[in-house]
Design an enzyme around this catalytic site. Structure first.
Site, PDB file in Angstrom:
ATOM      1  N   LYS A  80       0.780  -1.169   0.047  1.00 42.11           N
ATOM      2  CA  LYS A  80      -0.055  -0.129   0.047  1.00 42.11           C
ATOM      3  C   LYS A  80       0.862   1.143  -0.079  1.00 42.11           C
ATOM      4  O   LYS A  80       2.011   1.209   0.673  1.00 42.11           O
ATOM      5  CB  LYS A  80      -0.913   0.073   1.256  1.00 42.11           C
ATOM      6  CG  LYS A  80      -1.999   0.932   1.368  1.00 42.11           C
ATOM      7  CD  LYS A  80      -2.925   0.747   2.560  1.00 42.11           C
ATOM      8  CE  LYS A  80      -3.927   1.855   2.858  1.00 42.11           C
ATOM      9  NZ  LYS A  80      -5.008   1.367   3.892  1.00 42.11           N
ATOM     10  N   SER A 155      -9.792   1.136   3.050  1.00 43.18           N
ATOM     11  CA  SER A 155      -8.968   2.378   2.159  1.00 43.18           C
ATOM     12  C   SER A 155      -7.894   1.563   1.559  1.00 43.18           C
ATOM     13  O   SER A 155      -7.212   2.150   0.660  1.00 43.18           O
ATOM     14  CB  SER A 155      -8.392   3.096   3.109  1.00 43.18           C
ATOM     15  OG  SER A 155      -7.414   2.616   3.978  1.00 43.18           O
ATOM     16  N   SER A 179      -9.491  -1.259   7.145  1.00 39.56           N
ATOM     17  CA  SER A 179      -9.097  -1.059   5.873  1.00 39.56           C
ATOM     18  C   SER A 179      -8.449  -1.958   5.122  1.00 39.56           C
ATOM     19  O   SER A 179      -8.251  -2.046   3.835  1.00 39.56           O
ATOM     20  CB  SER A 179      -8.227   0.268   5.966  1.00 39.56           C
ATOM     21  OG  SER A 179      -8.842   1.264   5.686  1.00 39.56           O
TER      22      SER A 179
HETATM   23  N1  GLN Z   1     -13.201   3.040   6.483  1.00 41.34           N
HETATM   24  C1  GLN Z   1     -12.526   3.292   7.349  1.00 41.34           C
HETATM   25  C2  GLN Z   1     -12.333   5.049   7.486  1.00 41.34           C
HETATM   26  O1  GLN Z   1     -12.681   5.377   6.649  1.00 41.34           O
HETATM   27  C3  GLN Z   1     -11.001   2.753   7.751  1.00 41.34           C
HETATM   28  C4  GLN Z   1      -9.900   3.349   7.565  1.00 41.34           C
HETATM   29  C5  GLN Z   1      -8.575   2.396   7.857  1.00 41.34           C
HETATM   30  O2  GLN Z   1      -8.783   1.455   8.326  1.00 41.34           O
HETATM   31  N2  GLN Z   1      -7.657   3.139   7.397  1.00 41.34           N
HETATM   32  O3  GLN Z   1     -12.006   5.461   8.457  1.00 41.34           O
END
Ligand code: GLN
Length: 478
Positions: A80, A155, A179
């Site tokens: 990532k 994400s 994420s």
């Molecule tokens: N979808 C979650 C958010 O937008 C998780 C983000 C993450 O785990 N980096 O906060």
């Protein structure tokens, strides 16, 4: 030959050792697949083909002299784009860091280099890891390889999409509030968030430090264990990292003298929380676990809405603080200005996208003198309650079975309200708030052919048990 890219890490290892193919050949196959497919999938932001070829050649040379460094030597993987890589652009999919080239490697990158793994490139993500669809990336759109009209989740959108599209043998993502697990569920692959602190976060660009975890994305439970074994352990550069005497995850054996006790969460089974196909998959998983000898019971947790609200508050507050460093002076998007305040305002408003600015404003507001007790302190109380309640559950149960996401992947550009999109995270934030290990396991498909998934959550350091159960479910699930 192309078929080889589907193989497991263990199969690659055996074949490489036997000389059936070389790391160079394998690396070329993955690079060809990226070339062939990534124009549509959009998982990669940077492909490091040249260094990948060189690293693969070095792995082959080592192997020829009998100096194999372990299970990942010569294996092509991707990261990532929020892991710092020495000399390789690291963007967080943001205009703010579009041209940022770190002068050092994240701890996981050093570990994987030492293990001989071959870096194929850097993967797309929601900007600064904020989002659940991949659509907040400022640099590229990633599509779900299973159905390109659907979002890959987020994400870690690129991390899940690359593994599902066979564009890497495994990938790493970050999981702050789901994420890694949620995009893994949407793309039909495995996604593990370990116990908080099990993998060093040194060099992983921070979103919310009390929640951030390095996560692993693979095509099988066993592969996940192999990668986790390589990455776990204390690191002096991350004070929150823990040393725990992990057995090799592949060697984990459950104590067979008593049945496994599995808890399902009543609040997640309530009317209206899950789509019918996800609910059906969960019921099927319960049945399979019972067939494997498990005893299933029901437990209660604070409501998922409360957990999500606590997560949103804590995440925004910590993000606002962590992202204060992007001032356009030392690094980051930078335009000249007449005076200091104008410089901050210009660079931060141009460098960050909408979602990031929204959260910085929200987090800053929440820490105001009059707001703090009302929101942040209460969110911390809710978090403590959730952790205590979950640790209590693990005195009676071995693991919690839940869905990973409340629906399968939704269509790109769907006009979901912000609140509806946030619902994608309902089931994942409990484990994040409590710092517990959780694994998303692919579990069949719905009538439209979209992947379904379940989530196994364990007590601190129960990663081995989660992977073992996932493996057994794999064996009984067609
Ligand atoms: N979808 C979650 C958010 O937008 C998780 C983000 C993450 O785990 N980096 O906060």
């Amino acid at each position: 030959m192309r078929e080889l890219i589907k193989r497991s890490l263990a199969e690659h290892r055996i074949a490489l050792d036997a000389g059936d193919y070389s790391s160079l050949e394998l690396t070329r196959l993955y690079l060809e697949e990226i070339e062939r497919r990534d124009g549509d999938v959009g998982a990669y932001l940077t492909v490091t083909a040249e260094t990948a070829i060189r690293d693969a050649q070095e792995a082959d040379a080592r192997r020829a002299t009998g100096c194999v460094r372990g299970a990942l030597d010569g294996i092509p993987y991707a990261l990532k784009d929020n892991f710092c890589t020495d000399g390789v652009r690291t963007t967080c999919a943001s205009n703010m860091l579009k041209n940022f080239v770190p002068p050092y490697d994240a701890a996981v990158v050093s570990r994987l280099k030492a293990a001989g793994a071959v870096l194929l490139g850097k993967l797309n993500m929601d900007e600064f890891a904020m989002g659940s669809t991949g659509e907040t990336s400022a640099l590229r759109r990633t599509r779900n390889p299973v159905n390109e009209n659907c979002v890959p989740g987020g994400s870690s959108s690129g991390s899940a999409a690359a593994v599902a599209a066979l564009e890497a043998a495994f990938t790493l993502g970050s999981d702050t509030g789901g994420s890694v697990r949620q995009p893994a569920a949407f793309c039909g692959v495995y996604g593990m968030k370990p116990t908080y602190g099990v993998i060093s976060r040194y060099g992983m660009i921070a979103l919310a430090s009390s929640l951030d975890c390095v996560g692993v994305v693979t095509r099988s439970a066993e592969d996940c264990g192999t990668v986790l074994s390589c990455l776990s352990g204390k690191d002096a550069r991350d004070a929150t990292s823990v040393s725990h005497p992990f057995p090799k995850f592949s060697q984990y054996k459950k104590d067979g003298s008593r049945p496994l006790r599995v808890a399902v969460v009543r609040e997640l089974m309530a009317e209206g929380v899950l789509s019918s196909d996800v609910r059906h998959a969960l019921q099927l998983a319960e049945k399979r676990l019972e067939e494997l000898g498990a005893e299933i019971g029901e437990v209660s947790l604070p409501s998922p809405e409360a957990a999500l609200a606590a997560y949103d508050v804590i995440c925004a507050v910590e993000a606002a603080s962590n992202l204060a460093r992007y001032d356009g002076i030392r690094y980051g998007y930078s335009e000249a200005a007449e005076e200091l305040f104008e410089l901050y305002a210009k660079n931060r408003s141009k460098g960050f996208g909408y979602e990031v600015k929204k959260r910085i404003l929200f987090g800053t507001y929440l820490m105001g003198k009059d707001q703090r007790a009302l929101y942040y302190d209460r969110a911390q109380q809710a978090r403590a309650q959730i952790r205590e309640r979950m640790l209590g559950i693990f005195k009676q149960y071995d693991l919690i079975l839940s869905p990973t996401a409340s629906t399968p992947a939704f269509s790109t550009g769907t006009t979901l309200s912000a609140a509806e999109q946030r619902r994608a995270d309902l089931c994942v934030v409990y484990a994040s708030l409590a710092g517990l290990p959780a694994l998303s396991v692919p579990f069949g498909k719905n009538a439209d052919g979209l992947p379904l998934a379940i989530q196994l959550i364990g007590a601190p350091f129960a990663e081995g048990l989660l992977l073992d159960m996932a493996k057994r479910l794999e064996e009984v699930t067609p």
